[in-house]
Design a protein around this motif. Structure first.
Motif, PDB file in Angstrom:
ATOM      1  N   ALA A 126      -9.025  10.616  20.536  1.00  0.00           N
ATOM      2  CA  ALA A 126      -8.216  11.837  20.534  1.00  0.00           C
ATOM      3  C   ALA A 126      -9.013  13.063  20.111  1.00  0.00           C
ATOM      4  N   VAL A 127     -10.179  12.859  19.503  1.00  0.00           N
ATOM      5  CA  VAL A 127     -10.993  13.983  19.048  1.00  0.00           C
ATOM      6  C   VAL A 127     -11.714  14.597  20.246  1.00  0.00           C
ATOM      7  N   MET A 128     -11.422  15.864  20.509  1.00  0.00           N
ATOM      8  CA  MET A 128     -12.029  16.573  21.635  1.00  0.00           C
ATOM      9  C   MET A 128     -13.283  17.341  21.239  1.00  0.00           C
ATOM     10  N   VAL A 129     -13.289  17.840  20.005  1.00  0.00           N
ATOM     11  CA  VAL A 129     -14.429  18.604  19.483  1.00  0.00           C
ATOM     12  C   VAL A 129     -14.632  18.196  18.031  1.00  0.00           C
ATOM     13  N   ALA A 130     -15.872  18.008  17.627  1.00  0.00           N
ATOM     14  CA  ALA A 130     -16.188  17.702  16.233  1.00  0.00           C
ATOM     15  C   ALA A 130     -17.360  18.553  15.783  1.00  0.00           C
ATOM     16  N   THR A 131     -17.331  18.948  14.514  1.00  0.00           N
ATOM     17  CA  THR A 131     -18.377  19.806  13.977  1.00  0.00           C
ATOM     18  C   THR A 131     -18.473  19.567  12.473  1.00  0.00           C
ATOM     19  N   PRO A 132     -19.653  19.739  11.868  1.00  0.00           N
ATOM     20  CA  PRO A 132     -19.800  19.400  10.459  1.00  0.00           C
ATOM     21  C   PRO A 132     -19.553  20.563   9.499  1.00  0.00           C
ATOM     22  N   MET A 133     -19.217  20.207   8.263  1.00  0.00           N
ATOM     23  CA  MET A 133     -19.098  21.178   7.183  1.00  0.00           C
ATOM     24  C   MET A 133     -19.726  20.588   5.934  1.00  0.00           C
ATOM     25  N   VAL A 134     -20.151  21.480   5.038  1.00  0.00           N
ATOM     26  CA  VAL A 134     -20.803  21.073   3.802  1.00  0.00           C
ATOM     27  C   VAL A 134     -20.095  21.737   2.636  1.00  0.00           C
ATOM     28  N   ARG A 135     -19.770  20.957   1.622  1.00  0.00           N
ATOM     29  CA  ARG A 135     -19.169  21.503   0.407  1.00  0.00           C
ATOM     30  C   ARG A 135     -20.240  22.300  -0.339  1.00  0.00           C
ATOM     31  N   CYS A 136     -19.965  23.561  -0.575  1.00  0.00           N
ATOM     32  CA  CYS A 136     -20.966  24.444  -1.170  1.00  0.00           C
ATOM     33  C   CYS A 136     -21.188  24.156  -2.649  1.00  0.00           C
ATOM     34  N   ALA A 137     -22.443  24.024  -3.026  1.00  0.00           N
ATOM     35  CA  ALA A 137     -22.809  23.952  -4.438  1.00  0.00           C
ATOM     36  C   ALA A 137     -22.675  25.345  -5.042  1.00  0.00           C
ATOM     37  N   PRO A 138     -22.584  25.454  -6.367  1.00  0.00           N
ATOM     38  CA  PRO A 138     -22.423  26.775  -6.996  1.00  0.00           C
ATOM     39  C   PRO A 138     -23.482  27.781  -6.591  1.00  0.00           C
ATOM     40  N   GLU A 139     -24.738  27.344  -6.451  1.00  0.00           N
ATOM     41  CA  GLU A 139     -25.796  28.281  -6.066  1.00  0.00           C
ATOM     42  C   GLU A 139     -25.622  28.777  -4.637  1.00  0.00           C
ATOM     43  N   THR A 140     -25.073  27.926  -3.770  1.00  0.00           N
ATOM     44  CA  THR A 140     -24.808  28.351  -2.397  1.00  0.00           C
ATOM     45  C   THR A 140     -23.683  29.379  -2.366  1.00  0.00           C
ATOM     46  N   VAL A 141     -22.638  29.136  -3.167  1.00  0.00           N
ATOM     47  CA  VAL A 141     -21.543  30.109  -3.257  1.00  0.00           C
ATOM     48  C   VAL A 141     -22.068  31.444  -3.765  1.00  0.00           C
ATOM     49  N   ALA A 142     -22.970  31.396  -4.744  1.00  0.00           N
ATOM     50  CA  ALA A 142     -23.536  32.635  -5.292  1.00  0.00           C
ATOM     51  C   ALA A 142     -24.295  33.413  -4.223  1.00  0.00           C
ATOM     52  N   ARG A 143     -25.030  32.688  -3.384  1.00  0.00           N
ATOM     53  CA  ARG A 143     -25.767  33.395  -2.332  1.00  0.00           C
ATOM     54  C   ARG A 143     -24.817  33.984  -1.296  1.00  0.00           C
ATOM     55  N   LEU A 144     -23.772  33.234  -0.952  1.00  0.00           N
ATOM     56  CA  LEU A 144     -22.784  33.758  -0.012  1.00  0.00           C
ATOM     57  C   LEU A 144     -22.154  35.039  -0.536  1.00  0.00           C
TER      58      LEU A 144
END
Length: 262
Positions: A126-144
């Motif tokens: 049933a999955v037509m499209v799949a794509t990945p995500m990554v849970r952001c570490a605190p340092e990644t959130v800070a850069r964002l």
């Protein structure tokens, strides 16, 4: 299940013209074209996946051919990487049930991420499209947050529902005010796996207002009622930054060094 990896690589990038030819240093300080490094990722997925570079420029095609992968020259009329994948499928009469879009500016993509998308689609028809995500570490959130405060636009975040399907993507931080233990921020990695019929449907319809407003091609699927399955993956050493702008290169080179990739 038969799968093929297509790498869309456009020379005329608005934010970074000539990006696929940019020289990127690895752990040994040897410079190689960005497109070569992305081809390495695709080939590391395994022999079960064919690899094709779809480009608008013969110089990029020449480098890809020298690396031993198939190429297709695609019309400059394509609006995004997904449309280029659809055009490449038509151009070479590609026979595969699952088409993976590995963007040419993402040399930090771990090969296991591609394999997980293919496995997700193989496990659930049933999955037509799949794509990945990554849970952001605190340092990644800070850069964002630093990028957002400075007016720099690049990384994409996503929010998903309880079933793991995307609710929305944005180049702003989603959710607003998120980042706590109960409401994490997920960074979207520009890597997609499509069933052939979903890709063909995408190419047959016009761009949608949300897609144009955010500058995010995947929103066309949501507007068309096609669910996008989010697959969470671990963040490898150095993060998963794409090269959207010239100032992203040092981050990518640092990550290649941490991973020992020459």
């Amino acid at each position: 299940m038969q799968a093929a990896i297509i790498i869309p690589a456009r020379f005329e990038s608005t934010r970074f013209p000539g990006k696929p030819l940019a020289r990127i240093k690895g752990a040994t300080a040897i410079e190689r074209p960005l497109i070569s490094r992305t081809v390495d990722v695709a080939r590391a997925v395994g022999a079960q996946c064919g690899v094709l570079v779809a480009t608008d420029d013969p110089r990029i095609a020449e480098i890809a051919s020298a690396a031993g992968v198939q190429t297709a020259i695609i019309s400059e009329m394509c609006l995004n990487g997904t449309e280029r994948c659809a055009a490449a499928v038509r151009e070479v009469a590609l026979d595969a049930e699952i088409i993976v879009n590995l963007q040419g500016d993402a040399p930090l993509t771990p090969p296991y991420a591609v394999a997980r998308l293919i496995a997700e689609m193989a496990a659930d028809p049933a999955v037509m499209v799949a794509t990945p995500m990554v849970r952001c570490a605190p340092e990644t959130v800070a850069r964002l947050r630093a990028d957002e405060a400075a007016g720099r636009v690049g990384a994409t975040t996503v929010v998903a529902d309880g079933a793991g399907d995307a609710l929305y993507f944005s180049k702003r931080i989603l959710p607003h005010g998120g980042g706590g233990a109960e409401c994490p921020i997920f960074l979207h990695l520009g890597l997609y796996a499509y069933r052939r019929r979903a890709l063909e449907h995408y190419a047959a319809v016009d761009p949608t207002p949300l897609e144009q407003a955010e500058g995010l091609e995947q929103l066309r699927f949501l507007d068309e009622g096609i669910r996008v399955r989010m697959v969470e993956i671990e963040e490898p050493a150095g993060g998963l930054w794409e090269i959207n702008n010239p100032w992203d290169i040092p981050y990518v080179e640092h990550a290649l060094g941490l991973r020992g990739i020459a």
